[in-house]
Design an enzyme around this catalytic site. Structure first.
Site, PDB file in Angstrom:
ATOM      1  N   ASP A   1       4.524  10.821  13.120  1.00  0.00           N
ATOM      2  CA  ASP A   1       3.879  11.438  14.177  1.00  0.00           C
ATOM      3  C   ASP A   1       2.829  10.986  14.991  1.00  0.00           C
ATOM      4  O   ASP A   1       1.938  11.488  15.522  1.00  0.00           O
ATOM      5  CB  ASP A   1       3.500  13.018  13.671  1.00  0.00           C
TER       6      ASP A   1
ATOM      7  N   LYS B   1       4.743   7.466  18.515  1.00  0.00           N
ATOM      8  CA  LYS B   1       5.648   6.169  18.561  1.00  0.00           C
ATOM      9  C   LYS B   1       6.592   6.463  19.812  1.00  0.00           C
ATOM     10  O   LYS B   1       6.894   5.540  20.416  1.00  0.00           O
ATOM     11  CB  LYS B   1       6.398   6.207  17.241  1.00  0.00           C
TER      12      LYS B   1
ATOM     13  N   GLY C   1      11.156  13.117  14.891  1.00  0.00           N
ATOM     14  CA  GLY C   1      11.357  13.619  15.984  1.00  0.00           C
ATOM     15  C   GLY C   1      10.533  13.105  17.035  1.00  0.00           C
ATOM     16  O   GLY C   1       9.014  13.082  16.903  1.00  0.00           O
ATOM     17  N   HIS C   2      10.841  12.290  17.863  1.00  0.00           N
ATOM     18  CA  HIS C   2      10.312  11.447  18.826  1.00  0.00           C
ATOM     19  C   HIS C   2      10.005  12.218  20.232  1.00  0.00           C
ATOM     20  O   HIS C   2      11.135  12.227  20.811  1.00  0.00           O
ATOM     21  CB  HIS C   2      10.679   9.893  18.794  1.00  0.00           C
TER      22      HIS C   2
ATOM     23  N   GLN D   1       9.173   7.850  10.939  1.00  0.00           N
ATOM     24  CA  GLN D   1       8.163   8.249  10.182  1.00  0.00           C
ATOM     25  C   GLN D   1       6.876   6.992  10.121  1.00  0.00           C
ATOM     26  O   GLN D   1       6.852   6.649  11.115  1.00  0.00           O
ATOM     27  CB  GLN D   1       8.788   8.340   8.781  1.00  0.00           C
TER      28      GLN D   1
HETATM   29  P1  IMP Z   1      12.349  14.011   4.257  1.00  0.00           P
HETATM   30  O1  IMP Z   1      12.372  12.592   5.132  1.00  0.00           O
HETATM   31  O2  IMP Z   1      12.918  15.096   4.979  1.00  0.00           O
HETATM   32  O3  IMP Z   1      13.023  13.928   2.871  1.00  0.00           O
HETATM   33  O4  IMP Z   1      10.919  14.639   4.022  1.00  0.00           O
HETATM   34  C1  IMP Z   1       9.866  13.952   3.041  1.00  0.00           C
HETATM   35  C2  IMP Z   1       8.476  14.179   3.643  1.00  0.00           C
HETATM   36  O5  IMP Z   1       8.359  13.343   4.841  1.00  0.00           O
HETATM   37  C3  IMP Z   1       7.844  15.333   3.807  1.00  0.00           C
HETATM   38  O6  IMP Z   1       6.766  15.355   3.755  1.00  0.00           O
HETATM   39  C4  IMP Z   1       8.114  15.455   5.520  1.00  0.00           C
HETATM   40  O7  IMP Z   1       7.257  16.345   6.134  1.00  0.00           O
HETATM   41  C5  IMP Z   1       7.990  14.063   5.783  1.00  0.00           C
HETATM   42  N1  IMP Z   1       8.651  13.656   6.967  1.00  0.00           N
HETATM   43  C6  IMP Z   1       9.830  13.051   7.310  1.00  0.00           C
HETATM   44  N2  IMP Z   1       9.970  12.866   8.643  1.00  0.00           N
HETATM   45  C7  IMP Z   1       9.183  12.736   9.256  1.00  0.00           C
HETATM   46  C8  IMP Z   1       8.457  12.573  10.718  1.00  0.00           C
HETATM   47  O8  IMP Z   1       9.288  11.975  11.427  1.00  0.00           O
HETATM   48  N3  IMP Z   1       7.245  12.424  11.050  1.00  0.00           N
HETATM   49  C9  IMP Z   1       6.439  13.316   9.895  1.00  0.00           C
HETATM   50  N4  IMP Z   1       6.760  13.539   8.641  1.00  0.00           N
HETATM   51  C10 IMP Z   1       7.798  13.411   8.258  1.00  0.00           C
END
Ligand code: IMP
Length: 423
Positions: free
Chosen positions: A12, A15, A39-40, A222
Site C-alpha cells: 500500500d 505503487k 489492490g493498486h 504487496q
Molecule cells: P494474504 O496475502 O491474503 O495471505 O494476507 C497475508 C497478509 O498480507 C495480511 O496481513 C494482509 O493484510 C497482507 N496483505 C496481502 N496483500 C496485501 C496488499 O496488497 N497490501 C497490503 N497488505 C497486504
C-alpha cells in the site's frame, strides 16, 4: 530499460500510481507474484481505478499486460476485472497475456484460507482470497495451472486428485461438507474457454520482446516486509514480493534487469496483524488514517499507521538492490508540527541499527526517533520539486541519507499531475 518496481514497507505504498507513471515509457507491464490480495489504485482525470489482478499499466492504450507464472490467478476475478474495464470503454483482451504456468485459485483455497485463520492462535489477518492455500498447493506439487484449464483431461485428473484429498480434510478436520467435482470442473473449464486466447508461454514472449529491444516494467505487489522470506514472518503473504521474485515469477533472467525502483510512503502503514515498531498512538493513528484515506483497497479494512521507519527501509533497499526511491503521500504530513523518523530500535536495553529477523525482537523493540520540524504548508498544488517547502526537502534528504538511496520522485496527491521529479 527493464525496471522492477517494488514496495519497501508493508504494501500500500502507492505503487499503482508510480506504475501508471512509468508505464508510459515501456512496452509491457508484468505482474509477477501475489494475486488478487493486491489492490493498486490509479486516478486518471478524477476517475479512480482499482486493480487487483491486472497490471496497473493497463490504462495506457497499446501496452502489453502480462500476468506471469509467479502470480496466483482467480479466473473469476480476472474476468470480472476485464468486464468492468470493458464497460468503461477500455478493451484489454487483445493485449492481455496470462502465463500457462500460473497457478489457479479454486473455491477450496478461499474457504481454507478462512478456516485455517480461524484455527490459528496467532492470526495473520489474511485477505481471505485463497492466496496462501494456492501457493501451498504449488509447493506441494498438487496445484492446477492456467494451462490445465485448457485441457479437460488434465483438469479432470488433477481436480479429482485434489478433491480426493481435500474433501477428506475439509470433512474430518474442519467439519465442512467439501466440494462437488462436477460443479467445479464445469465452472473452471468454462473459465479456460473464456481466457483461452490470452493463455500462453509468457516467459518466451517477454524474452522475445526484450531481445527486440522493448522495455518491460515488472510490477511488484504487496511489499518487502510481507515477503515470505524477508518479511515479518509469519505475518506475511505467501510469495516473494522482493525484486528477486520478478525473475522467478516471469522467467526473465537477473542479467536482463536494468534498475530497481523502490516505493515508500512518507510514513508507514500496515494492514492485518503483526509487529509494527513505529505505530502511532491511537489519536494520531486516526488523524493520519483519515487524512491519508488509509483503508485497504482490497478489503476496506482500516490500515494501521505510524512514523517512517528508516531501519526497515534501509534493509529493504539492501535486499531489493534499490537504485532510487519514489516517495508517496508527502502531502499527508503537511500540517504536522513535528515529524519523527525511526533511526534505530531498542531491544533488551541495547540499541540496534539493523532490522531483526527474530519475531520476539520485532514485537518488543521500541523505536529510537529523531524529530524534525514540519513544514505546515499545503503541498498538494505544487507541481515542481523546487517549490516544496525547505522543511519538506530536508525531510526527504534525511530519508535519503538514512536509507542510502536517492529519491527521484515525490508524490503530493493522487492525480498523475501531483508527481514531482526530483533533480
Ligand atoms: P494474504 O496475502 O491474503 O495471505 O494476507 C497475508 C497478509 O498480507 C495480511 O496481513 C494482509 O493484510 C497482507 N496483505 C496481502 N496483500 C496485501 C496488499 O496488497 N497490501 C497490503 N497488505 C497486504
Amino acid at each position: 530499460m527493464n525496471t522492477i518496481l517494488i514496495g519497501l514497507q508493508w504494501g500500500d505504498e502507492g505503487k499503482g500510481k508510480v506504475i501508471d507513471v512509468l508505464s508510459r515509457d515501456v512496452h509491457c507491464v508484468v505482474r509477477y507474484q501475489g494475486g488478487n490480495n493486491a489492490g493498486h489504485t490509479v486516478v486518471v482525470n478524477g476517475a479512480s481505478f482499482v486493480f487487483h489482478l491486472l497490471p496497473s499499466g493497463v490504462l495506457h492504450p497499446g501496452k502489453i499486460c502480462v500476468i506471469g507464472n509467479g502470480v496466483v490467478v482467480d479466473p473469476q476475478v480476472l474476468l470480472a476485472e476485464l468486464d468492468v474495464l470493458k464497460k468503461k470503454g477500455i478493451e484489454v483482451r487483445d493485449r492481455l497475456r496470462v502465463s500457462e504456468q500460473a497457478h489457479v485459485i479454486f473455491p477450496y483455497h478461499k474457504i481454507l484460507d478462512g478456516l485455517r485463520e480461524r484455527k490459528r492462535s496467532n492470526k495473520i489477518g489474511t485477505t481471505g482470497r485463497g492466496i496462501g492455500p494456492c501457493y501451498s498447493d504449488k509447493a506441494a506439487r498438487c496445484g492446477i495451472r492456467m494451462g490445465d484449464l485448457l485441457n479437460s483431461r488434465m483438469l479432470r485428473e488433477k481436480l479429482l486428485d485434489n478433491l480426493n484429498e481435500k474433501n477428506e480434510i475439509f470433512k474430518k478436520v474442519f467439519r465442512h461438507p467439501g466440494f462437488s467435482f462436477e460443479a467445479l470442473f464445469d465452472e473452471y473449464l468454462s473459465y479456460g474457454r473464456k481466457l483461452k486466447g490470452s493463455v500462453c508461454d509468457t516467459a518466451a514472449l517477454l524474452n522475445e520482446r526484450i531481445d527486440k529491444g522493448e522495455s518491460i516494467l515488472f510490477e511488484g505487489a504487496q511489499g518487502t516486509f510481507l515477503d515470505i522470506d524477508f518479511g515479518t514472518y509469519p505475518f506475511v503473504t505467501s510469495s516473494n514480493a522482493v525484486s528477486a521474485g520478478a525473475c522467478t515469477g516471469t522467467g526473465v533472467a537477473p542479467t536482463k534487469i536494468d534498475r530497481v525502483v523502490g516505493v515508500v510512503k512518507a510514513y508507514t502503514t500496515r494492514v492485518g496483524e503483526g509487529p509494527f515498531v513505529t505505530e502511532f498512538p491511537k489519536s494520531l493513528d486516526e488523524e493520519i488514517r483519515c487524512k491519508g484515506q488509509e483503508f485497504g483497497a482490497t478489503t476496506g479494512r482500516p490500515r494501521r499507521c505510524g512514523w517512517f521507519d528508516a531501519v526497515m527501509v534501509r534493509r529493504a533497499v539492501m535486499i531489493n538492490g534499490v537504485d532510487s526511491l519514489a516517495m508517496m503521500k508527502l502531502d499527508v504530513l503537511d500540517q504536522m508540527k513535528t515529524i519523527k523518523v525511526c533511526v534505530a530500535y531498542k531491544y533488551k536495553g541495547k540499541v540496534f541499527r539493523t532490522f531483526p529477523n527474530d519475531l520476539d525482537a520485532m514485537q518488543k523493540a521500541r523505536p529510537v526517533f529523531e524529530v524534525f520540524s514540519g513544514w505546515q504548508k499545503n503541498t498538494e498544488a505544487i507541481r515542481s520539486y523546487k517549490d516544496l517547502p525547505q522543511e519538506a526537502k530536508d525531510y526527504i534528504r534525511v530519508i535519503e541519507d538514512l536509507c542510502r538511496a536517492p529519491v527521484n520522485l515525490v508524490s503530493v496527491g493522487s492525480s498523475r499531475e501531483a508527481t514531482l521529479s526530483k533533480p
